[in-house]
Motif scaffolding. Sequence first.
Motif, PDB file in Angstrom:
ATOM      1  N   ASP A 294      19.300   0.361 -14.832  1.00  0.00           N
ATOM      2  CA  ASP A 294      18.993   1.751 -15.129  1.00  0.00           C
ATOM      3  C   ASP A 294      17.484   1.920 -15.256  1.00  0.00           C
ATOM      4  O   ASP A 294      16.915   1.671 -16.312  1.00  0.00           O
ATOM      5  CB  ASP A 294      19.686   2.172 -16.427  1.00  0.00           C
ATOM      6  N   PHE A 295      16.832   2.305 -14.167  1.00  0.00           N
ATOM      7  CA  PHE A 295      15.387   2.526 -14.221  1.00  0.00           C
ATOM      8  C   PHE A 295      15.005   3.603 -13.214  1.00  0.00           C
ATOM      9  O   PHE A 295      15.735   3.894 -12.276  1.00  0.00           O
ATOM     10  CB  PHE A 295      14.598   1.232 -13.953  1.00  0.00           C
ATOM     11  N   GLY A 296      13.867   4.189 -13.444  1.00  0.00           N
ATOM     12  CA  GLY A 296      13.318   5.174 -12.524  1.00  0.00           C
ATOM     13  C   GLY A 296      11.984   4.689 -12.007  1.00  0.00           C
ATOM     14  O   GLY A 296      11.405   3.746 -12.544  1.00  0.00           O
ATOM     15  N   SER A 297      11.488   5.312 -10.952  1.00  0.00           N
ATOM     16  CA  SER A 297      10.201   4.893 -10.412  1.00  0.00           C
ATOM     17  C   SER A 297       9.541   6.036  -9.649  1.00  0.00           C
ATOM     18  O   SER A 297      10.209   6.935  -9.154  1.00  0.00           O
ATOM     19  CB  SER A 297      10.380   3.691  -9.476  1.00  0.00           C
ATOM     20  N   CYS A 298       8.250   5.943  -9.588  1.00  0.00           N
ATOM     21  CA  CYS A 298       7.439   6.826  -8.772  1.00  0.00           C
ATOM     22  C   CYS A 298       6.305   5.945  -8.250  1.00  0.00           C
ATOM     23  O   CYS A 298       5.416   5.571  -9.012  1.00  0.00           O
ATOM     24  CB  CYS A 298       6.911   7.991  -9.589  1.00  0.00           C
ATOM     25  N   ILE A 299       6.389   5.551  -7.001  1.00  0.00           N
ATOM     26  CA  ILE A 299       5.458   4.557  -6.467  1.00  0.00           C
ATOM     27  C   ILE A 299       4.832   5.030  -5.162  1.00  0.00           C
ATOM     28  O   ILE A 299       5.328   5.964  -4.530  1.00  0.00           O
ATOM     29  CB  ILE A 299       6.163   3.203  -6.208  1.00  0.00           C
ATOM     30  N   THR A 300       3.768   4.357  -4.778  1.00  0.00           N
ATOM     31  CA  THR A 300       3.248   4.453  -3.423  1.00  0.00           C
ATOM     32  C   THR A 300       3.434   3.086  -2.793  1.00  0.00           C
ATOM     33  O   THR A 300       3.442   2.072  -3.493  1.00  0.00           O
ATOM     34  CB  THR A 300       1.755   4.843  -3.401  1.00  0.00           C
ATOM     35  N   HIS A 301       3.609   3.066  -1.492  1.00  0.00           N
ATOM     36  CA  HIS A 301       3.826   1.795  -0.810  1.00  0.00           C
ATOM     37  C   HIS A 301       3.268   1.868   0.601  1.00  0.00           C
ATOM     38  O   HIS A 301       3.057   2.955   1.138  1.00  0.00           O
ATOM     39  CB  HIS A 301       5.312   1.449  -0.777  1.00  0.00           C
ATOM     40  N   LEU A 302       3.039   0.709   1.174  1.00  0.00           N
ATOM     41  CA  LEU A 302       2.602   0.652   2.556  1.00  0.00           C
ATOM     42  C   LEU A 302       3.778   0.984   3.465  1.00  0.00           C
ATOM     43  O   LEU A 302       4.910   0.579   3.196  1.00  0.00           O
ATOM     44  CB  LEU A 302       2.073  -0.746   2.890  1.00  0.00           C
ATOM     45  N   CYS A 303       3.517   1.711   4.508  1.00  0.00           N
ATOM     46  CA  CYS A 303       4.549   2.109   5.448  1.00  0.00           C
ATOM     47  C   CYS A 303       5.268   0.871   5.997  1.00  0.00           C
ATOM     48  O   CYS A 303       4.643  -0.106   6.377  1.00  0.00           O
ATOM     49  CB  CYS A 303       3.906   2.899   6.586  1.00  0.00           C
TER      50      CYS A 303
ATOM     51  N   ASP B 106       2.298  -2.969  -1.970  1.00  0.00           N
ATOM     52  CA  ASP B 106       1.269  -2.008  -2.329  1.00  0.00           C
ATOM     53  C   ASP B 106      -0.094  -2.616  -2.032  1.00  0.00           C
ATOM     54  O   ASP B 106      -0.246  -3.825  -2.075  1.00  0.00           O
ATOM     55  CB  ASP B 106       1.371  -1.665  -3.814  1.00  0.00           C
ATOM     56  N   GLY B 107      -1.074  -1.807  -1.754  1.00  0.00           N
ATOM     57  CA  GLY B 107      -2.431  -2.290  -1.533  1.00  0.00           C
ATOM     58  C   GLY B 107      -2.733  -2.422  -0.063  1.00  0.00           C
ATOM     59  O   GLY B 107      -1.882  -2.770   0.739  1.00  0.00           O
ATOM     60  N   LYS B 108      -3.972  -2.144   0.276  1.00  0.00           N
ATOM     61  CA  LYS B 108      -4.382  -2.229   1.675  1.00  0.00           C
ATOM     62  C   LYS B 108      -4.754  -3.648   2.062  1.00  0.00           C
ATOM     63  O   LYS B 108      -4.305  -4.174   3.049  1.00  0.00           O
ATOM     64  CB  LYS B 108      -5.565  -1.298   1.932  1.00  0.00           C
ATOM     65  N   ASP B 109      -5.620  -4.251   1.263  1.00  0.00           N
ATOM     66  CA  ASP B 109      -6.132  -5.577   1.611  1.00  0.00           C
ATOM     67  C   ASP B 109      -6.309  -6.351   0.321  1.00  0.00           C
ATOM     68  O   ASP B 109      -7.237  -6.101  -0.436  1.00  0.00           O
ATOM     69  CB  ASP B 109      -7.462  -5.451   2.352  1.00  0.00           C
TER      70      ASP B 109
END
Length: 109
Positions: free
Chosen positions: A63-72, A90-93
């Motif tokens: 039971d958790f929620g999330s709001c993330i950004t991720h690499l395509c 996550d993260g470019k380099d």
Amino acid sequence: MLEGKAIVRETDMPDAMKSHAMELAYQALDLHEVADCQSIAHYIKQNFDKCYGPAWHCVVGTDFGSCITHLCGSFIFFRVEMMEFLVFKDGKDVSQSKEEAVGVLHKAA
């Protein structure tokens, strides 16, 4: 182990990577107690880092929620019975230092 079939709720991963994520989840469930979400997540994260390079994240729980950004092309959210798995990169380099990343933000401002 949980015997249920994985149900993918959301993903943008290639099929081979998606299958690998679900296979690692089943392996982790075989190796660890179901209640030990931290060890299950760590197992999946380490294997993804080894296979696809660093900067992977994994969240496992009931039971958790999330709001993330991720690499395509690097996101999957799936369920096996009552356990939910979120794997993303996550993260470019990751070779870029923290100071360099912060410097980029200061230059943009």
